[in-house]
Write a protein that holds these residues in place. Structure first.
Motif, PDB file in Angstrom:
ATOM      1  N   ASP A 133       0.831  -1.213   0.000  1.00 35.53           N
ATOM      2  CA  ASP A 133       0.000   0.000   0.000  1.00 35.53           C
ATOM      3  C   ASP A 133       0.863   1.260   0.000  1.00 35.53           C
ATOM      4  OD1 ASP A 133      -2.336  -1.496   0.073  1.00 35.53           O
ATOM      5  OD2 ASP A 133      -2.498  -1.425   2.257  1.00 35.53           O
ATOM      6  N   ILE A 134       1.943   1.236   0.778  1.00 32.51           N
ATOM      7  CA  ILE A 134       2.840   2.397   0.837  1.00 32.51           C
ATOM      8  C   ILE A 134       3.452   2.668  -0.533  1.00 32.51           C
ATOM      9  CG2 ILE A 134       4.995   3.288   1.823  1.00 32.51           C
ATOM     10  CD1 ILE A 134       4.308   1.575   4.358  1.00 32.51           C
ATOM     11  N   LEU A 135       3.939   1.609  -1.183  1.00 30.88           N
ATOM     12  CA  LEU A 135       4.537   1.775  -2.510  1.00 30.88           C
ATOM     13  C   LEU A 135       3.506   2.315  -3.504  1.00 30.88           C
ATOM     14  CD1 LEU A 135       6.754  -1.423  -2.912  1.00 30.88           C
ATOM     15  CD2 LEU A 135       7.308   0.758  -1.815  1.00 30.88           C
ATOM     16  N   ALA A 136       2.267   1.820  -3.394  1.00 23.95           N
ATOM     17  CA  ALA A 136       1.212   2.289  -4.296  1.00 23.95           C
ATOM     18  C   ALA A 136       0.883   3.755  -4.035  1.00 23.95           C
ATOM     19  CB  ALA A 136      -0.042   1.432  -4.127  1.00 23.95           C
ATOM     20  N   ALA A 137       0.883   4.165  -2.769  1.00 20.42           N
ATOM     21  CA  ALA A 137       0.610   5.560  -2.437  1.00 20.42           C
ATOM     22  C   ALA A 137       1.675   6.474  -3.040  1.00 20.42           C
ATOM     23  CB  ALA A 137       0.553   5.745  -0.919  1.00 20.42           C
ATOM     24  N   GLU A 161      14.430   1.308   7.831  1.00 22.71           N
ATOM     25  CA  GLU A 161      15.573   0.797   7.071  1.00 22.71           C
ATOM     26  C   GLU A 161      15.124   0.279   5.705  1.00 22.71           C
ATOM     27  OE1 GLU A 161      19.184  -2.505   7.510  1.00 22.71           O
ATOM     28  OE2 GLU A 161      17.614  -2.349   9.056  1.00 22.71           O
ATOM     29  N   ARG A 162      14.020  -0.432   5.688  1.00 21.74           N
ATOM     30  CA  ARG A 162      13.544  -1.019   4.427  1.00 21.74           C
ATOM     31  C   ARG A 162      13.147   0.064   3.423  1.00 21.74           C
ATOM     32  NH1 ARG A 162       8.555  -5.410   3.967  1.00 21.74           N
ATOM     33  NH2 ARG A 162       8.897  -5.973   1.762  1.00 21.74           N
ATOM     34  N   LYS A 196      16.192   1.911   1.985  1.00 23.65           N
ATOM     35  CA  LYS A 196      16.810   1.140   0.898  1.00 23.65           C
ATOM     36  C   LYS A 196      15.976   1.212  -0.377  1.00 23.65           C
ATOM     37  CE  LYS A 196      19.236  -2.239   3.811  1.00 23.65           C
ATOM     38  NZ  LYS A 196      19.288  -3.661   4.255  1.00 23.65           N
ATOM     39  N   GLU A 197      14.659   1.144  -0.223  1.00 21.72           N
ATOM     40  CA  GLU A 197      13.762   1.143  -1.382  1.00 21.72           C
ATOM     41  C   GLU A 197      13.891   2.427  -2.188  1.00 21.72           C
ATOM     42  OE1 GLU A 197      10.817  -0.189  -4.031  1.00 21.72           O
ATOM     43  OE2 GLU A 197      11.778  -1.325  -2.402  1.00 21.72           O
ATOM     44  N   TYR A 198      14.061   3.549  -1.502  1.00 22.03           N
ATOM     45  CA  TYR A 198      14.046   4.843  -2.195  1.00 22.03           C
ATOM     46  C   TYR A 198      15.394   5.558  -2.186  1.00 22.03           C
ATOM     47  CZ  TYR A 198       9.008   4.296  -2.405  1.00 22.03           C
ATOM     48  OH  TYR A 198       7.727   3.830  -2.673  1.00 22.03           O
ATOM     49  N   LYS A 199      16.475   4.802  -1.951  1.00 20.16           N
ATOM     50  CA  LYS A 199      17.796   5.461  -1.858  1.00 20.16           C
ATOM     51  C   LYS A 199      18.221   6.086  -3.182  1.00 20.16           C
ATOM     52  CE  LYS A 199      20.467   1.222  -2.632  1.00 20.16           C
ATOM     53  NZ  LYS A 199      21.467   0.300  -2.040  1.00 20.16           N
ATOM     54  N   VAL A 216      12.911   9.679   3.201  1.00 12.47           N
ATOM     55  CA  VAL A 216      12.411   8.815   4.270  1.00 12.47           C
ATOM     56  C   VAL A 216      12.946   9.350   5.594  1.00 12.47           C
ATOM     57  CG1 VAL A 216      12.307   6.468   5.187  1.00 12.47           C
ATOM     58  CG2 VAL A 216      12.358   6.847   2.694  1.00 12.47           C
ATOM     59  N   LEU A 217      12.033   9.608   6.525  1.00 10.93           N
ATOM     60  CA  LEU A 217      12.389  10.225   7.801  1.00 10.93           C
ATOM     61  C   LEU A 217      11.811   9.425   8.963  1.00 10.93           C
ATOM     62  CD1 LEU A 217      11.150  13.820   6.915  1.00 10.93           C
ATOM     63  CD2 LEU A 217      13.487  13.003   6.656  1.00 10.93           C
TER      64      LEU A 217
END
Length: 329
Positions: free
Chosen positions: A20-24, A50-51, A54-57, A64-65
């Motif tokens: 859901d987060i990725l879709a948002a 952490e996840r 890594k996903e959006y680095k 990401v905060l």
């Protein structure tokens, strides 16, 4: 202000909503009016932090905060506001997706310099594929969605609804941030109303402020199966009563319950009448909807009474955060 830069804040707290987060985030990236940035604020969950990092680095548009305040949605939003750079800050639920012109509709509302907040319309995505027959549209706020009884079009309102809303940055300069101790706190009781309290506080600080809802600013919000049952309906209605008691303590019962009085004296009786009519016409769920409306009102009223007693005894506290660093631009 013309064509304001808009930062989007999405507060997240559990890996259970990973997809859901990725879709948002993807729905923000697909906007016809591009966001300046997307901020994912993680609520005291190191593994999720952490996840997502890594996903959006590799993404320049997503930051990401960690929530810099106490656990809960209000502090997470305040963290996002303080870290953002936009002239307008928009909020999107972590289990929702925005339609393509969502931010464009928000931006249009700010053409009037008096406008301090613009909200939108939130439609449910039922996990079972359809609305339960007994579930009244007048109570869609129970599942975080726009409910029957709100006016159509672009209209002036007392408060916007937090999961689909935007504020001019100067609104937080004038009124402070979201109050902690009112809204959601991880997996605890499903409280709410923090945006209501903020909006009332804002219009007190800025009596000329205009707050709008534009029903063309649409998002689609997931409703998990657990929230399609009457047990959740009752729990959420009770929690709403508790929350409303805190709002009334903060801003007074006059303003704090102004919209609710119209809702309970006009919208809900009409809903009961429709349900009973449907029952007489042998339409599915008519009696259930009428009964759910009555039960929802009584349960929320019970929560309000309990919350009011607790507030008077000092058993419920909240605080308004000053937004540190919220003067980017």
């Amino acid at each position: 202000m013309s064509d304001p830069d808009i930062s989007v804040v999405i507060c997240v707290y559990t890996e259970d909503r990973w997809e859901d987060i990725l879709a948002a985030v993807s729905s923000v990236h697909a906007q016809s009016y591009p966001a300046l940035e997307t901020l994912l604020v993680v609520d005291h969950n190191p593994a999720l932090l952490e996840r997502l990092t890594k996903e959006y680095k590799q993404s320049a548009e997503v930051r990401v905060l960690a929530n810099a305040g106490p656990r809960g949605l209000s502090a997470g939003r305040n963290t996002g506001i303080a870290a953002s750079y936009g002239e307008v800050i928009a909020f999107l639920d972590d289990d929702a997706v925005a339609e393509r012109h969502w931010l464009r509709r928000f931006a249009e509302g700010y053409a009037d310099p008096r406008v301090m907040a613009v909200g939108g319309r939130t439609l449910p995505i039922w996990a079972s594929g359809r609305r339960p027959d007994w579930f009244p549209e007048e109570f869609d706020w129970v599942v975080g969605c726009t409910y029957k009884g709100l006016p159509a079009g672009r209209v002036r309102v007392r408060n916007v609804l937090g999961g689909n809303a935007s504020f001019r940055r100067t609104a937080f300069d004038a009124a402070g941030g979201f109050a902690t101790g009112i809204g959601r706190d991880g997996d605890k009781r499903p409280l709410g109303c923090e945006e209501t309290e903020l909006c009332i506080r804002l219009t007190r600080a800025r009596p000329d402020a205009v707050l709008l809802i534009d029903d063309r600013a649409v998002i689609h919000h997931r409703v998990p199966k657990a929230r399609e049952h009457f047990g959740y309906f009752r729990t959420r209605a009770y929690a709403e009563g508790l929350s409303k008691a805190l709002v009334a303590r903060s801003v007074g019962a006059g303003k704090g319950l102004e919209s609710e009085r119209r809702y309970t004296t006009r919208v809900l009786p009409a809903g009961v009448a429709r349900g009973l009519r449907d029952a007489l016409l042998a339409r599915p769920g008519g009696a259930g909807r009428a009964g759910a409306i009555v039960a929802g009102v009584l349960t929320a009223a019970g929560g309000y009474v309990v919350g009011s007693v607790r507030a008077r005894r000092g058993g419920a506290t909240f605080s308004v955060a000053e937004i540190e660093g919220g003067t980017h631009g």
